[in-house]
Design a protein around this motif. Structure first.
Motif, PDB file in Angstrom:
ATOM      1  N   UNK A  69      45.172  54.828  32.294  1.00  0.00           N
ATOM      2  CA  UNK A  69      45.179  53.895  33.411  1.00  0.00           C
ATOM      3  C   UNK A  69      43.797  53.863  34.031  1.00  0.00           C
ATOM      4  N   UNK A  70      43.319  52.680  34.343  1.00  0.00           N
ATOM      5  CA  UNK A  70      42.015  52.587  34.982  1.00  0.00           C
ATOM      6  C   UNK A  70      42.124  53.040  36.431  1.00  0.00           C
ATOM      7  N   UNK A  71      41.008  53.311  37.038  1.00  0.00           N
ATOM      8  CA  UNK A  71      40.998  53.779  38.422  1.00  0.00           C
ATOM      9  C   UNK A  71      40.730  52.646  39.405  1.00  0.00           C
ATOM     10  N   UNK A  72      40.897  51.412  38.958  1.00  0.00           N
ATOM     11  CA  UNK A  72      40.628  50.253  39.802  1.00  0.00           C
ATOM     12  C   UNK A  72      41.824  49.830  40.648  1.00  0.00           C
ATOM     13  N   UNK A  73      42.837  50.654  40.739  1.00  0.00           N
ATOM     14  CA  UNK A  73      44.003  50.306  41.545  1.00  0.00           C
ATOM     15  C   UNK A  73      44.981  49.447  40.773  1.00  0.00           C
ATOM     16  N   UNK A  74      45.772  48.676  41.507  1.00  0.00           N
ATOM     17  CA  UNK A  74      46.827  47.864  40.930  1.00  0.00           C
ATOM     18  C   UNK A  74      46.506  46.388  41.089  1.00  0.00           C
ATOM     19  N   UNK A  75      47.095  45.593  40.219  1.00  0.00           N
ATOM     20  CA  UNK A  75      47.064  44.146  40.349  1.00  0.00           C
ATOM     21  C   UNK A  75      48.497  43.700  40.616  1.00  0.00           C
ATOM     22  N   UNK A  76      48.687  42.925  41.653  1.00  0.00           N
ATOM     23  CA  UNK A  76      50.006  42.407  41.994  1.00  0.00           C
ATOM     24  C   UNK A  76      50.237  41.105  41.242  1.00  0.00           C
ATOM     25  N   UNK A  77      51.335  41.028  40.513  1.00  0.00           N
ATOM     26  CA  UNK A  77      51.695  39.817  39.776  1.00  0.00           C
ATOM     27  C   UNK A  77      52.698  39.015  40.605  1.00  0.00           C
ATOM     28  N   UNK A  78      52.387  37.763  40.831  1.00  0.00           N
ATOM     29  CA  UNK A  78      53.268  36.852  41.557  1.00  0.00           C
ATOM     30  C   UNK A  78      53.776  35.790  40.586  1.00  0.00           C
ATOM     31  N   UNK A  79      55.086  35.627  40.509  1.00  0.00           N
ATOM     32  CA  UNK A  79      55.732  34.736  39.549  1.00  0.00           C
ATOM     33  C   UNK A  79      55.994  33.380  40.205  1.00  0.00           C
ATOM     34  N   UNK A 139      39.348  35.854  53.718  1.00  0.00           N
ATOM     35  CA  UNK A 139      37.947  36.147  53.419  1.00  0.00           C
ATOM     36  C   UNK A 139      37.894  37.058  52.200  1.00  0.00           C
ATOM     37  N   UNK A 140      36.699  37.205  51.633  1.00  0.00           N
ATOM     38  CA  UNK A 140      36.485  38.092  50.487  1.00  0.00           C
ATOM     39  C   UNK A 140      37.442  37.731  49.349  1.00  0.00           C
ATOM     40  N   UNK A 141      37.506  36.429  49.028  1.00  0.00           N
ATOM     41  CA  UNK A 141      38.475  35.924  48.061  1.00  0.00           C
ATOM     42  C   UNK A 141      37.807  34.993  47.061  1.00  0.00           C
ATOM     43  N   UNK A 142      38.399  34.936  45.867  1.00  0.00           N
ATOM     44  CA  UNK A 142      37.870  34.050  44.836  1.00  0.00           C
ATOM     45  C   UNK A 142      38.894  33.916  43.708  1.00  0.00           C
ATOM     46  N   UNK A 143      38.815  32.811  42.990  1.00  0.00           N
ATOM     47  CA  UNK A 143      39.559  32.662  41.747  1.00  0.00           C
ATOM     48  C   UNK A 143      38.677  33.248  40.658  1.00  0.00           C
ATOM     49  N   UNK A 144      39.224  34.175  39.900  1.00  0.00           N
ATOM     50  CA  UNK A 144      38.433  34.883  38.902  1.00  0.00           C
ATOM     51  C   UNK A 144      38.561  34.283  37.502  1.00  0.00           C
ATOM     52  N   UNK A 192      44.016  34.662  37.552  1.00  0.00           N
ATOM     53  CA  UNK A 192      43.597  35.913  38.170  1.00  0.00           C
ATOM     54  C   UNK A 192      42.771  35.551  39.393  1.00  0.00           C
ATOM     55  N   UNK A 193      43.128  36.153  40.536  1.00  0.00           N
ATOM     56  CA  UNK A 193      42.371  35.871  41.751  1.00  0.00           C
ATOM     57  C   UNK A 193      42.328  37.103  42.632  1.00  0.00           C
ATOM     58  N   UNK A 194      41.383  37.086  43.551  1.00  0.00           N
ATOM     59  CA  UNK A 194      41.206  38.153  44.521  1.00  0.00           C
ATOM     60  C   UNK A 194      41.377  37.545  45.900  1.00  0.00           C
ATOM     61  N   UNK A 195      42.223  38.151  46.715  1.00  0.00           N
ATOM     62  CA  UNK A 195      42.438  37.701  48.093  1.00  0.00           C
ATOM     63  C   UNK A 195      42.249  38.894  49.011  1.00  0.00           C
ATOM     64  N   UNK A 196      41.280  38.795  49.896  1.00  0.00           N
ATOM     65  CA  UNK A 196      40.954  39.875  50.824  1.00  0.00           C
ATOM     66  C   UNK A 196      40.666  41.183  50.077  1.00  0.00           C
ATOM     67  N   UNK A 197      40.017  41.052  48.928  1.00  0.00           N
ATOM     68  CA  UNK A 197      39.659  42.221  48.139  1.00  0.00           C
ATOM     69  C   UNK A 197      40.759  42.753  47.240  1.00  0.00           C
ATOM     70  N   UNK A 198      41.980  42.236  47.356  1.00  0.00           N
ATOM     71  CA  UNK A 198      43.131  42.682  46.548  1.00  0.00           C
ATOM     72  C   UNK A 198      43.263  41.779  45.324  1.00  0.00           C
ATOM     73  N   UNK A 199      43.469  42.380  44.171  1.00  0.00           N
ATOM     74  CA  UNK A 199      43.619  41.613  42.934  1.00  0.00           C
ATOM     75  C   UNK A 199      45.059  41.138  42.754  1.00  0.00           C
ATOM     76  N   UNK A 200      45.167  39.894  42.288  1.00  0.00           N
ATOM     77  CA  UNK A 200      46.462  39.288  42.005  1.00  0.00           C
ATOM     78  C   UNK A 200      46.414  38.567  40.667  1.00  0.00           C
ATOM     79  N   UNK A 201      47.571  38.423  40.071  1.00  0.00           N
ATOM     80  CA  UNK A 201      47.758  37.583  38.910  1.00  0.00           C
ATOM     81  C   UNK A 201      48.889  36.623  39.255  1.00  0.00           C
ATOM     82  N   UNK A 202      48.586  35.337  39.262  1.00  0.00           N
ATOM     83  CA  UNK A 202      49.615  34.321  39.476  1.00  0.00           C
ATOM     84  C   UNK A 202      50.078  33.865  38.099  1.00  0.00           C
ATOM     85  N   UNK A 203      51.357  33.986  37.829  1.00  0.00           N
ATOM     86  CA  UNK A 203      51.941  33.693  36.526  1.00  0.00           C
ATOM     87  C   UNK A 203      52.888  32.512  36.650  1.00  0.00           C
TER      88      UNK A 203
END
Length: 160
Positions: A1-11, A28-33, A53-64
């Protein structure tokens, strides 16, 4: 497992890219990756969005774009700790716009059905004060609110 934390997947049911751009506009601190598209190998139409894949307020997400089988409910929510009324107003107003809905005690659902808690960052301290009367006053005040009112919470806590 990487040490970069978790990515939240939203369906989502076909709204993944729209939702990702929306969340990026709210925080803030957000972007589409990255946007990945169906290749024709299935199950979606070739070229249609599969994930974002996007980042919102520094948190990683995956929109599926997973389809209609699953929907969001309150058993999972995102908590936004706000330092003042201006931040609470910003997030509450942005996340309830265009089809979102406010709920009790700082909870709301955005237009996609995702649940959020827009919380005054001092509220946990107020509600866990060693003085049970102060804590109870803060809790009663919070329980009577939809969008949290910082001044009213502080006044209740102080006994004013």
């Amino acid at each position: 497992m990487t040490t970069d934390g978790f990515t939240t997947c939203l369906w989502f049911d076909g709204q993944a890219e729209e939702a990702a751009h929306y969340y990026v506009s709210v925080f803030k601190n957000s972007r589409v990756d990255r946007v990945s598209r169906h290749t024709g190998a299935g199950p979606g139409p070739e070229g249609s969005v599969l994930t974002v894949e996007f980042t919102a307020n520094g948190q990683r997400f995956l929109a599926l774009n997973g389809g209609p089988q699953f929907t969001f409910n309150e058993s999972i929510s995102f908590q936004i700790l706000c330092s003042d009324q201006q931040e609470i107003d910003h997030y509450w107003n942005r996340l309830t716009e265009n089809g979102g809905a406010g709920g009790p005690c700082g909870w709301l659902k955005d237009r996609y059905g995702v649940s959020w808690q827009v919380v005054y960052d001092r509220l946990p301290t107020l509600m866990s004060d060693p003085d049970p009367e102060k804590a109870a006053r803060a809790a009663r005040a919070m329980m009577s609110m939809g969008k949290l009112d910082v001044a009213a919470l502080e006044k209740a806590y102080a006994g004013e």
